[in-house]
Design a protein around this motif. Structure first.
Motif, PDB file in Angstrom:
ATOM      1  N   UNK A 298     -51.409  17.669 -20.309  1.00 35.72           N
ATOM      2  CA  UNK A 298     -50.150  17.080 -19.848  1.00 35.72           C
ATOM      3  C   UNK A 298     -50.357  15.640 -19.391  1.00 35.72           C
ATOM      4  N   UNK A 299     -49.281  14.911 -19.414  1.00 30.84           N
ATOM      5  CA  UNK A 299     -49.228  13.613 -18.742  1.00 30.84           C
ATOM      6  C   UNK A 299     -47.822  13.452 -18.199  1.00 30.84           C
ATOM      7  N   UNK A 300     -47.667  12.482 -17.349  1.00 31.80           N
ATOM      8  CA  UNK A 300     -46.351  12.208 -16.817  1.00 31.80           C
ATOM      9  C   UNK A 300     -45.682  11.155 -17.702  1.00 31.80           C
TER      10      UNK A 300
ATOM     11  N   UNK B 279     -45.250  15.999 -19.353  1.00 30.52           N
ATOM     12  CA  UNK B 279     -44.991  16.027 -20.782  1.00 30.52           C
ATOM     13  C   UNK B 279     -46.197  16.708 -21.417  1.00 30.52           C
TER      14      UNK B 279
END
Ligand code: TPP
Ligand code: TPP
Ligand code: SF4
Ligand code: SF4
Ligand code: MG
Ligand code: MG
Lengths: 354, 615, 354, 615
Positions: free
Chosen positions: B237-239, B417
């Motif tokens: 995930x990443x933001x 995300x």
């Protein structure tokens, strides 16, 4: 086979182009019937373009003609290569997209004095200042042809038209001046009534890298007949035109008996034969001057006081927008490596959920 | 409650925190870092910044307050939270601006050093709220942050004013302790971020630690909180914010078509970050044109598509109005075109920094003549990626303009995300395996009705297109009436057929029942949360979120039929509802949000409850 | 009453203006708090405008300020008269409508380099060439301020901004050159950092009949600080600016020790003190020249090679659009009598049905 | 049948005639004259020209044919006629182009002199249709018009080529005889028209008489016709086209407001004649600005309204798309603005010379944000006057943009216009009898919700407006959410209230029943005729024509309820129907015309009959 030229053109229709094949004028004639009014100046421009295209050493499929709306803007339909008949005034923007997407293409914009200098002025100017490598042909008939005869931004002050029954009250815009103010790298004027001059000018434009802006004085037979009477082909033209030649003193008239001198920035017609002035005092045309000021001065010469100047006002080298765009892409790619989608998505702070 | 280190550790499912201070106080930065750490420790997050609308309002004034709100916790976190439980207020103005939204009983952590007479006056306070009884409904924790930060960073070697700029990390340190979050990831991030200056790194780290320690040891805090972990789908995930995700979606979409991305745009709030983001990625051969206006931008994107690239243009409301004519040209020339529209509150210039969803009907109908196009809407920040990708897919496959709606809320809000594996994404190459003999510019693929995309440079395919009506197949100009009627219908039919190439609608909650809440765009989170609550409370309610607005998914009408009442929730006067009423027969109700702010969960709850109560 | 000025302004708020009353600066300060960033150059421009308005002998209610969108375009809110904060780029068009509807008004357009030279170039140019009697103030900070720092059409080539992380690849547009190419009847440049010069220039503009175009170099403290460093007020400015004065030779530097000469249309800096050139060889500034060519040449001078020229480049008389419009209306009324609606409706072939 | 002068005189209720020839043949002129004479002798008329789409196609070609069709007769004449009964064909191309629409059994009057091999070839005829059997279904009357005209005018003193240009009057003379029309009015008109040149006058008159005499004496014509007189309302009449009427309506409307008319426009087919017409009337202080583009035109009109004039702008589809943003500004600033939109076939450049009604939804929704405006549509050429007047009334009274829809058919078609007595028209002066103390820019009149229109030049009323959201009453810029919500609703409510200030809808035909045909705009004539026929034949059908599309008249919904089926007839894919379905519950059916041509009576009849047959 009575007409081998036609056969060849037809073959290319069905089998695909062959870059090495020698192209001819016929190759650029599209099957669509040309629908300008009889006697319209546009025909002559079309003929010259169809003549020079095959000589540029560019494969037919690599040309794109983009236009706006107007009689003039029907042009792309008649040239048998890629064409885009856009919306009113926006051809330079569409062409910008085409060129940025594929800088290998030879992109030509066809516009009119209404299309390019009324609704579309902004795009013309910004395209020129960006120096995108494309050719803008502005057919100036000083009238809105397609909408049947309203005055245009290049119509003479006081002109009576359908929308100006008492005469216009607007000073016309001068295309060459605008293009020079935007520091166009190639700025020229020619006249549809003089096919030879037009051809030379178009060739020079095609060979220039960067935005080439060419004002073509074009007769609208129906709504503005003889707008360029003083400089049209029929009559003796020596006294009413200057043919610009880089590096040469500016002379005109029979036997070059007259010329243009400048005194404290004010241009004057001088008579060489009467001895009023000597050739040494004449202005020397320098299309490669850094500053567009000289060119602007020449662009402003207008009948009846002055002859009209035809030819190349300015022609200088400057990196093009599309080149610079590609070079930034190249530099970025060297620096960071070719874009890797997985790396891109995973950039920044990431974490795993399981 | 579990006691740790002498303090109670309370388990909660979700928490909402707001950092607020002056524009220059670095609230966005620490908010973002808090969000990352919350994410890394397993929370779902959703955040939303609240910028001042002036570029730089005078320091300390109400107009200059910059806030960052985030919710984090279990997987039910889908909005930045209706009302913060914790407010970190760096000055009186921040307190004043944010207090109305704070939960009653919530915590205020105030930097008491800034509650000086001058600052109180700038914030239009008559008396010091920390000292009078106006905050009696809250738990107020006064911390001399300015002084403590100054002391903590004294050894760093930075000047006093430089050190003062670290105090946002002091606040962050306290907040991290309050939610039992580790410092380590942040210290690592600082190492990277401030690698150019050891002093800055040291000062920030010292301030962060000091804040953390202070909260841990001071008597001021009795309890701290541990939020539940979210059950998010596994993966990396990443933001992302919505605008970042739009940019990424376009890059990846174009990449999967095997073509160059040409992004032509004119700056406008709140869409400009898409331009900025794409301008950074030249190594992907992204060609960014900052045009002289929106019309030029749209036309350049069309030109690029004509030349075989993926032409994308992005804007907000006023720019969309300007692009109308050009989008119509793309409809007529049947070229791919993606139009990103990050909505803001209108009409006209409206409230440029506020959110709204009132550009649906212009997207549908805002062009002269019969001019059908695809309209999509992203439901969340992360969904912006998927819908941008989807826009590229549909535009290139069907040779049509696609208008993708986002909004100011999505643009700036951030959420986790899940990073897709690019090769798992659909291959978007469109094969037009034609010989010149087979080709005619308006000959269509029988299934999609798309015409072939043959770009300049292809020998033997030379052809001319334009905005005049086209003869069927040949594409030559035609003024024939029957042909026109046919072409109008073909253009409509092409779009209609897309219904069978998009995912069916899904209903979350009751499979059938009393109330179906239909939403689109950024209302997703609030609706999802409200419906889930009510459904769990035993009500026969469900949520259907439209991401495809034209055409609607095939099963949509039939799905509506399973519910006795349809509540259409949207940030406008009822634009989707009007579209629904014109196509479906059902009992439609509306919740319309028009105050420029993101929808709240409780607003949706209330509306549903009211409907449930009605006979 | 400690501050009679404020009282007077307040009175006028509630009781209505009185044309004969002597106006003061305070009369033009609106109640709205000014919301530019601290240190923004716009403040200084506002102050000068508020100073000159009361001195023009025009009643307060006869001023209209029209703007587009941008930081600069917030201007009308702060001037206590009629104001219209329009849409991006369209202020000249709105102003055209205002002036044509009521030519008695004193109409001012406030625009920025983005507003007026990117999206709005076209309207600026056409307004200028029509010579509508209004004043266009273009605040040039070479950046998009309101949208937080993208490059603008006047940003220097290579400038790094949010939207050009590797530097722009576009040649900037030169506002004065564009205005001159459109044959503006009043074209000037001033700088917000020099209130006196600004004031003089604005006054001259206000007194000119026809379109006045004034480029105001303005510092954006937040996104483009010190864009005009070389010619800002702080440092010794003598060597980096030319102050244009009609009819005088173009000199600059301490004691006017340097000047500009032109050789075959190419401008050169010459040193008078070293004897390199004499005053007689210097270019004489002629703001009233028929041709805008000299002015264009001066407009193109730019640091670092040249000092920047400030002042009035061109100031000529030409009938205005609004005048000409009214005179056609008058002529038509004389010819046909004042429009009679019944007659109009009954014109052409009519018949009675009963 | 009555015999006169050796020929039979047949009574008919209506007749449809078409003059067709080359662009240079003067068909429009004689068509117009025929229309005037028919009108003066008591007929209702409706005419429609059919220009070539090229500016000047080569003489004699199919592309160069110019036609003028008119119907005349009793009051049931409301369209130019579905199919001509008489075709005057000046050359082979004219015959070829017009034949498909001629009634079987109809009369062809052909100028046989022009049926030369060259002309036949240009018209793409393989053999001479006058000589083969291809015209067996018609009554063909071959007349050597060129030669007869030449002989008739020989004495005029004009050159042969000048005289050749009179032959349109020869044709007209024949047509006048055929319909038993007098020559005298035409001869009088010629006296005025050609007063500068006695020769031209004489030649034209000679040709006209010769044609008349020829028809009277030649054996070729057995019968001629006398059409019924129309029972038109008493009054003085003139002929107007839609575009003329728009111009007149604006002039008269502005005049009744006591304000100056400022018309700012950019030329575009088919709206340009409004510009031309208004440019002619400077003695009315009409200020015409030919702007550099549509955006500038719309903004200039807005600026003019701000300055206290009646700002009007006119355009067609592509221009309307461009004006979207500016119209939104007028919505926000609540200034009067009239936008004339003469529709043409779209999308994009479409078919500029063809008619369509597909700009309804863009007029309603083609602006970003919630941006309500008034939308009106003229039903006939003469109605263009009334609706233009009405547009000025509503725009100035309610301080709102009004979009008035006409179309290419109305623009060019002509019909009798009953000249109103100007003083009988409503007084449109808006009294804002305010003192500066009472004034606030967004303070509203309680009834209309209109804000006060205080223009620059009024001392004490200085104020600033713009596109940013306004605070209620004060009009200062506001980013407050509640205020925005309120303003959005106020703007909508202001438009909604207009419903009580417009005439109720009327139903023609059955008061209740099986089928109600709902139409708007130029479909009026065809629907009216078709419904009248069927109603008289005993069917329970009626016609309701909307001239007010936003808001709808108050009694509209209830009226719909009186019919079991609603047939919505329009020249698009169903735009009005979509609006109706979204607001009313009824059984809607559609007749959509998309071929760029005016609607035909029989098309409506067929559709109604089909509906009547259905169970
Ligand atoms: C948006 C828009 N506005 C107006 C028009 C109508 N229009 C078509 S061509 C034209 C002017 C054409 O003049 P010019 O460019 O000089 O071309 P010419 O016909 O003289 O070659 C106008 C106003 C249009 N098609 N689209
Ligand atoms: C149609 C439209 N496009 C874009 C914008 C966004 N926008 C607002 S101001 C601006 C640029 C302003 O630059 P400039 O005119 O130089 O003014 P400054 O803020 O620098 O004074 C832009 C792009 C808008 N409001 N409307
Ligand atoms: S109207 Fe004029 S410009 Fe247009 S085709 Fe005819 S002659 Fe040429
Ligand atoms: S951003 Fe720049 S131009 Fe705008 S107010 Fe701030 S300093 Fe001034
Ligand atoms: Mg033209
Ligand atoms: Mg700027």
């Amino acid at each position: 086979m009575s007409s081998p030229l036609i056969d060849e053109a037809e073959k290319s229709e069905t089998t695909g182009g062959d870059c090495l094949r020698i192209l001819t004028r016929k190759d650029f004639q599209s099957p669509q019937t040309v629908r300008w009014c009889p006697g319209c100046g546009d025909y002559s421009i079309l003929a010259q373009i169809q003549k020079i295209l095959p000589e540029l050493g560019i494969a037919r499929e690599n040309f794109v003609f983009v236009s706006g709306i107007g009689c003039s803007s029907r042009f792309p339909y008649y040239v048998n290569t890629y064409g885009f008949h856009g919306i009113h005034g926006r051809a330079p923007s569409i062409a910008t997209g085409v060129k940025c997407a594929n800088p290998d293409l030879s992109v030509w914009v066809v516009t009119g004095d209404g299309d390019g200098l009324s609704i579309g002025t902004n795009h013309v100017i910004h395209t020129i200042r960006r120096n995108i490598d494309l050719n803008i042909l502005l057919f100036n008939n000083r009238i809105y042809g397609l909408t049947k005869g309203q005055y245009s931004p290049t119509s003479e002050f006081g002109k009576k038209t359908k929308s100006s029954p008492m005469g216009t009250i607007e000073q016309p815009i001068r295309p060459i001046q605008m293009a020079l103010a935007a520091e166009g790298t190639f700025v020229a004027r020619t006249i549809a009534a003089d096919p030879n001059h037009m051809r030379q000018t178009l060739e020079a434009a095609a060979n220039h890298r960067g935005t080439s802006f060419i004002e073509i004085l074009q007769n609208c037979r129906v709504f503005n007949d003889r707008a360029f009477e003083e400089s049209s082909a029929g009559k003796d033209t020596k006294d009413d035109r200057i043919l610009l030649r880089h590096g040469e003193p500016i002379r005109f008239g029979t036997g070059g008996g007259r010329g243009i001198a400048v005194r404290n920035m004010t241009p004057q017609v001088v008579d060489l034969e009467s001895g009023e002035a000597s050739v040494g005092e004449l202005l020397i045309h320098d299309a490669q001057a850094d500053s567009p000021a000289l060119a602007a001065l020449l662009a402003a010469l207008e009948p009846p006081e002055f002859p009209v100047a035809l030819g190349v006002f300015r022609n200088i080298e400057r990196p093009t927008y599309d080149e610079l765009m590609l070079s930034q892409i190249a530099a970025s790619t060297v620096q960071r490596g070719r874009g890797d989608v997985a790396k891109l998505l995973n950039s920044g702070t990431t974490w795993e959920v399981d | 409650m579990i006691a740790t280190g002498g303090k109670e550790l309370v388990q909660v499912r979700q928490a909402t925190v707001r950092f607020a201070g002056d524009s220059g106080d670095g609230m966005q930065l620490v908010g973002g870092q808090f969000a990352d750490i919350a994410s890394m420790t397993g929370s779902a997050i959703c955040s939303f910044p609240d910028f001042p609308s002036d570029i730089r309002a005078p320091a300390g004034t109400l107009g200059g307050v910059s806030g960052y709100q985030l919710s984090f916790g279990d997987e039910r976190v889908t909005t930045p939270g209706d009302a913060p439980f914790v407010l970190v207020a760096m000055n009186p103005a921040a307190l004043k601006v944010c207090l109305p939204e704070l939960q009653k009983g919530g915590i205020i952590i105030a930097n008491e050093d800034e509650f000086t007479p001058t600052n109180l006056k700038k914030a239009e306070y008559e008396s010091n709220p920390l000292e009078d009884d106006s905050l009696d409904d809250y738990r107020v924790i006064c911390v001399p942050m300015t002084r403590l930060n100054d002391e903590a960073t004294a050894a760093s070697g930075l000047s006093k004013s430089q050190r003062a700029r670290c105090k946002n990390f002091f606040a962050l340190g306290m907040a991290l302790w309050l939610y039992d979050h580790p410092l380590q990831p942040l210290l690592e991030w600082m190492m990277r971020k401030f690698q150019r200056s050891a002093e800055v790194m040291a000062a920030n780290a010292a301030s962060l630690r000091a804040g953390h320690n202070f909260a841990n040891t001071a008597e001021l805090f009795r309890v701290h909180y541990q939020v539940a972990r979210a059950k998010l789908p596994a993966g990396r995930y990443r933001r992302v914010t919505g605008n970042e995700a739009l940019a990424l979606g376009c890059i990846v979409g174009a990449h999967r078509t095997g073509r160059t991305l040409v992004y032509a745009s004119y700056p406008i709030t709140p869409a400009s970050e898409v331009l900025h983001e794409l301008a950074k990625h030249k190594e992907f051969d992204v060609r960014v044109i900052q045009a002289e206006d929106e019309i030029a931008a749209c036309c350049a994107a069309i030109g690029a598509s004509f030349a075989g690239s993926v032409g994308v243009t992005g804007t907000s409301g006023p720019g969309l109005s300007l692009k109308a004519e050009a989008i119509g040209l793309a409809v007529m020339t049947e070229l791919p075109l993606v139009v990103l529209n990050v909505q803001r509150a209108g009409p006209s210039t409206g409230m440029p920094t506020k959110t709204e969803q009132a550009d649906l009907l212009i997207s549908m109908f805002g062009r002269h003549g019969e001019s059908p196009a695809v309209v999509l809407a992203a439901a969340s920040a992360a969904d912006c990626f998927h819908m941008a990708f989807e826009s590229v897919r549909l535009a290139t496959k069907y040779m049509t303009p696609v208008l993708l709606l986002s909004d100011s809320f999505l643009a700036n809000s951030a959420e986790p995300f899940r990073i897709p594996d690019p090769v798992s994404l659909p291959d978007l190459r469109t094969g037009w395996d034609l010989t010149p003999g087979d080709f005619a510019p308006y000959r269509r693929a029988s299934q999609t009705l798309a015409r072939a995309w043959m770009a300049p440079g292809s020998p033997g395919f030379e052809h001319r297109i334009g905005g005049l009506e086209k003869e069927d197949e040949t594409g030559t100009v035609s003024y024939d009436g029957e042909n026109h009627a046919k072409m109008v219908r073909l253009r409509a039919e092409k779009i209609a057929r897309i219904a069978s190439d998009i995912p069916p609608v899904e209903v979350v909650g009751a499979e059938e029942g009393d109330v179906l809440v239909v939403g689109w765009g950024s209302t997703y989170g609030a609706i999802a949360a409200a419906v889930e609550q009510l459904h769990q409370e035993g009500h026969r309610v469900a949520h259907l979120h439209l991401r495809y607005l034209n055409p609607f998914p095939q099963n949509f009408g039939q799905t509506l039929g399973r519910f006795s009442r349809i509540l259409v929730v949207e940030g406008n006067c009822g634009q989707l509802r009007m579209m629904l009423r014109s196509q479906f027969t059902a009992s439609f109700f509306a919740l319309n949000k028009l105050d420029g702010r993101p929808l709240l969960i409780r607003e949706v709850r209330t509306a549903i409850e009211e409907l449930l109560k009605r006979e």
